[in-house]
Design a protein around this motif. Structure first.
Motif, PDB file in Angstrom:
ATOM      1  N   LYS A  55      43.185  42.479  26.938  1.00  0.00           N
ATOM      2  CA  LYS A  55      42.576  43.785  26.745  1.00  0.00           C
ATOM      3  C   LYS A  55      41.877  43.821  25.396  1.00  0.00           C
ATOM      4  O   LYS A  55      42.449  43.393  24.385  1.00  0.00           O
ATOM      5  CB  LYS A  55      43.625  44.885  26.832  1.00  0.00           C
ATOM      6  N   CYS A  56      40.647  44.328  25.396  1.00  0.00           N
ATOM      7  CA  CYS A  56      39.846  44.411  24.176  1.00  0.00           C
ATOM      8  C   CYS A  56      39.224  45.799  24.085  1.00  0.00           C
ATOM      9  O   CYS A  56      39.116  46.510  25.081  1.00  0.00           O
ATOM     10  CB  CYS A  56      38.693  43.404  24.215  1.00  0.00           C
ATOM     11  N   VAL A  57      38.790  46.129  22.904  1.00  0.00           N
ATOM     12  CA  VAL A  57      37.971  47.306  22.672  1.00  0.00           C
ATOM     13  C   VAL A  57      36.575  46.797  22.332  1.00  0.00           C
ATOM     14  O   VAL A  57      36.427  45.851  21.537  1.00  0.00           O
ATOM     15  CB  VAL A  57      38.529  48.160  21.519  1.00  0.00           C
ATOM     16  N   SER A  58      35.566  47.386  22.928  1.00  0.00           N
ATOM     17  CA  SER A  58      34.194  46.928  22.712  1.00  0.00           C
ATOM     18  C   SER A  58      33.891  46.846  21.218  1.00  0.00           C
ATOM     19  O   SER A  58      34.112  47.808  20.479  1.00  0.00           O
ATOM     20  CB  SER A  58      33.228  47.886  23.412  1.00  0.00           C
ATOM     21  N   GLY A  59      33.413  45.673  20.784  1.00  0.00           N
ATOM     22  CA  GLY A  59      33.146  45.416  19.372  1.00  0.00           C
ATOM     23  C   GLY A  59      34.242  44.625  18.683  1.00  0.00           C
ATOM     24  O   GLY A  59      34.102  44.257  17.523  1.00  0.00           O
ATOM     25  N   GLU A  60      35.326  44.353  19.415  1.00  0.00           N
ATOM     26  CA  GLU A  60      36.448  43.620  18.837  1.00  0.00           C
ATOM     27  C   GLU A  60      36.074  42.169  18.548  1.00  0.00           C
ATOM     28  O   GLU A  60      35.270  41.562  19.253  1.00  0.00           O
ATOM     29  CB  GLU A  60      37.627  43.665  19.807  1.00  0.00           C
ATOM     30  N   VAL A  61      36.682  41.623  17.518  1.00  0.00           N
ATOM     31  CA  VAL A  61      36.480  40.218  17.166  1.00  0.00           C
ATOM     32  C   VAL A  61      37.700  39.421  17.628  1.00  0.00           C
ATOM     33  O   VAL A  61      38.832  39.744  17.268  1.00  0.00           O
ATOM     34  CB  VAL A  61      36.273  40.044  15.649  1.00  0.00           C
ATOM     35  N   ILE A  62      37.447  38.407  18.423  1.00  0.00           N
ATOM     36  CA  ILE A  62      38.503  37.510  18.902  1.00  0.00           C
ATOM     37  C   ILE A  62      38.433  36.237  18.069  1.00  0.00           C
ATOM     38  O   ILE A  62      37.362  35.633  17.937  1.00  0.00           O
ATOM     39  CB  ILE A  62      38.293  37.178  20.398  1.00  0.00           C
ATOM     40  N   THR A  63      39.543  35.823  17.506  1.00  0.00           N
ATOM     41  CA  THR A  63      39.586  34.585  16.731  1.00  0.00           C
ATOM     42  C   THR A  63      40.061  33.455  17.635  1.00  0.00           C
ATOM     43  O   THR A  63      41.109  33.551  18.263  1.00  0.00           O
ATOM     44  CB  THR A  63      40.541  34.734  15.528  1.00  0.00           C
ATOM     45  N   LEU A  64      39.244  32.411  17.687  1.00  0.00           N
ATOM     46  CA  LEU A  64      39.594  31.241  18.498  1.00  0.00           C
ATOM     47  C   LEU A  64      39.957  30.083  17.576  1.00  0.00           C
ATOM     48  O   LEU A  64      39.170  29.696  16.715  1.00  0.00           O
ATOM     49  CB  LEU A  64      38.415  30.825  19.391  1.00  0.00           C
ATOM     50  N   GLU A  65      41.148  29.536  17.789  1.00  0.00           N
ATOM     51  CA  GLU A  65      41.548  28.311  17.101  1.00  0.00           C
ATOM     52  C   GLU A  65      41.033  27.125  17.912  1.00  0.00           C
ATOM     53  O   GLU A  65      40.633  27.279  19.070  1.00  0.00           O
ATOM     54  CB  GLU A  65      43.081  28.252  16.989  1.00  0.00           C
ATOM     55  N   ALA A  66      41.050  25.946  17.323  1.00  0.00           N
ATOM     56  CA  ALA A  66      40.564  24.746  18.014  1.00  0.00           C
ATOM     57  C   ALA A  66      41.266  24.589  19.366  1.00  0.00           C
ATOM     58  O   ALA A  66      42.489  24.693  19.441  1.00  0.00           O
ATOM     59  CB  ALA A  66      40.788  23.525  17.147  1.00  0.00           C
ATOM     60  N   GLY A  67      40.484  24.389  20.406  1.00  0.00           N
ATOM     61  CA  GLY A  67      40.999  24.230  21.759  1.00  0.00           C
ATOM     62  C   GLY A  67      40.978  25.506  22.576  1.00  0.00           C
ATOM     63  O   GLY A  67      41.110  25.461  23.794  1.00  0.00           O
ATOM     64  N   SER A  68      40.800  26.644  21.937  1.00  0.00           N
ATOM     65  CA  SER A  68      40.822  27.927  22.647  1.00  0.00           C
ATOM     66  C   SER A  68      39.422  28.316  23.107  1.00  0.00           C
ATOM     67  O   SER A  68      38.426  27.895  22.538  1.00  0.00           O
ATOM     68  CB  SER A  68      41.386  29.026  21.748  1.00  0.00           C
ATOM     69  N   ARG A  69      39.387  29.158  24.135  1.00  0.00           N
ATOM     70  CA  ARG A  69      38.121  29.557  24.736  1.00  0.00           C
ATOM     71  C   ARG A  69      38.152  31.007  25.182  1.00  0.00           C
ATOM     72  O   ARG A  69      39.214  31.555  25.439  1.00  0.00           O
ATOM     73  CB  ARG A  69      37.774  28.677  25.931  1.00  0.00           C
ATOM     74  N   VAL A  70      36.950  31.577  25.277  1.00  0.00           N
ATOM     75  CA  VAL A  70      36.785  32.901  25.859  1.00  0.00           C
ATOM     76  C   VAL A  70      35.747  32.777  26.967  1.00  0.00           C
ATOM     77  O   VAL A  70      34.762  32.037  26.834  1.00  0.00           O
ATOM     78  CB  VAL A  70      36.365  33.940  24.784  1.00  0.00           C
ATOM     79  N   THR A  71      35.992  33.469  28.073  1.00  0.00           N
ATOM     80  CA  THR A  71      35.070  33.435  29.211  1.00  0.00           C
ATOM     81  C   THR A  71      34.220  34.695  29.190  1.00  0.00           C
ATOM     82  O   THR A  71      34.756  35.813  29.150  1.00  0.00           O
ATOM     83  CB  THR A  71      35.854  33.339  30.535  1.00  0.00           C
ATOM     84  N   LEU A  72      32.908  34.508  29.202  1.00  0.00           N
ATOM     85  CA  LEU A  72      31.958  35.612  29.104  1.00  0.00           C
ATOM     86  C   LEU A  72      31.180  35.740  30.411  1.00  0.00           C
ATOM     87  O   LEU A  72      30.466  34.821  30.812  1.00  0.00           O
ATOM     88  CB  LEU A  72      30.997  35.362  27.933  1.00  0.00           C
ATOM     89  N   PHE A  73      31.328  36.888  31.035  1.00  0.00           N
ATOM     90  CA  PHE A  73      30.617  37.161  32.278  1.00  0.00           C
ATOM     91  C   PHE A  73      29.251  37.759  31.951  1.00  0.00           C
ATOM     92  O   PHE A  73      29.048  38.330  30.868  1.00  0.00           O
ATOM     93  CB  PHE A  73      31.433  38.130  33.143  1.00  0.00           C
ATOM     94  N   PRO A  74      28.282  37.654  32.885  1.00  0.00           N
ATOM     95  CA  PRO A  74      26.980  38.290  32.636  1.00  0.00           C
ATOM     96  C   PRO A  74      27.161  39.769  32.293  1.00  0.00           C
ATOM     97  O   PRO A  74      27.977  40.469  32.903  1.00  0.00           O
ATOM     98  CB  PRO A  74      26.254  38.109  33.983  1.00  0.00           C
ATOM     99  N   GLY A  75      26.420  40.224  31.291  1.00  0.00           N
ATOM    100  CA  GLY A  75      26.493  41.621  30.867  1.00  0.00           C
ATOM    101  C   GLY A  75      27.398  41.855  29.673  1.00  0.00           C
ATOM    102  O   GLY A  75      27.307  42.899  29.029  1.00  0.00           O
TER     103      GLY A  75
END
Length: 191
Positions: free
Chosen positions: A115-135
């Motif tokens: 769960k995120c709030v629009s504008g939130e910053v996600i910190t990714l450490e080495a090996g981690s990923r975020v999946t971004l859908f169109p839009g």
């Protein structure tokens, strides 16, 4: 951008890839951008296109601390942004940033819904990923001095499927030749 700046950034990326065990393919397809804003130290990204197939794409990217890929979205492309080495911040919005402030939404981080709030910053450490859908609007930048960033996506169309918040942004830099070319960029090869 000056050719000397392009050569410097490619040398820096090569050194970082080698230092951290990332081998490039023969004749790597280099790409580099200052997003047309003329200040690569603030808005810039170095890329190597590893796979460019009609069904999928893979890129290996490099950025130094202070270099941001500005907020943008894609209408067609779904992608994973992956921190391969270093520490990466990915800011995400559920839609156009000014219209979605405070909106809650869910986004996959390491394949788990978060769960995120629009504008939130996600910190990714080495090996981690975020999946971004169109839009989903997103911007990213290193928190470490340097960062190796991966992207695995559906088909990539840099000319027609990048929608930046800042309308002044362009995808490919103009080049001022101030020293010899060491590598021709993808954008130069297609001319």
């Amino acid at each position: 951008m000056k050719r000397s700046e392009i050569n410097y950034l490619i040398r820096s990326a090569e050194h970082c890839y080698q230092a951290h065990g990332w081998a490039l393919p023969p004749n790597p397809r280099w790409d580099l951008t200052d997003f047309g804003l003329g200040d690569w130290r603030r808005s810039g990204l170095v890329l190597v296109n590893l796979a460019e197939e009609p069904e999928y794409c893979e890129k290996l990217m490099y950025a130094q601390k202070g270099m941001t890929t500005p907020a943008h979205t894609h209408r067609q492309k779904k992608e994973d942004i992956i921190c391969r080495w270093g520490q990466l911040a990915v800011q995400v919005w559920s839609g156009f940033p000014k219209e979605t402030e405070g909106v809650e939404f869910s986004i996959p981080v390491n394949h788990e819904p978060r769960k995120c709030v629009s504008g939130e910053v996600i910190t990714l450490e080495a090996g981690s990923r975020v999946t971004l859908f169109p839009g989903i609007y997103h911007a990213f930048y290193p928190l470490s001095e340097e960062c190796i960033i991966g992207e695995v996506s559906t088909a990539n169309d840099d000319l027609h499927d990048n929608f930046f918040v800042d309308p002044n942004i362009g995808r490919y830099p103009g080049i001022e030749e101030d020293e010899p070319v060491t590598v021709r960029l993808v954008s130069e090869q297609s001319k």
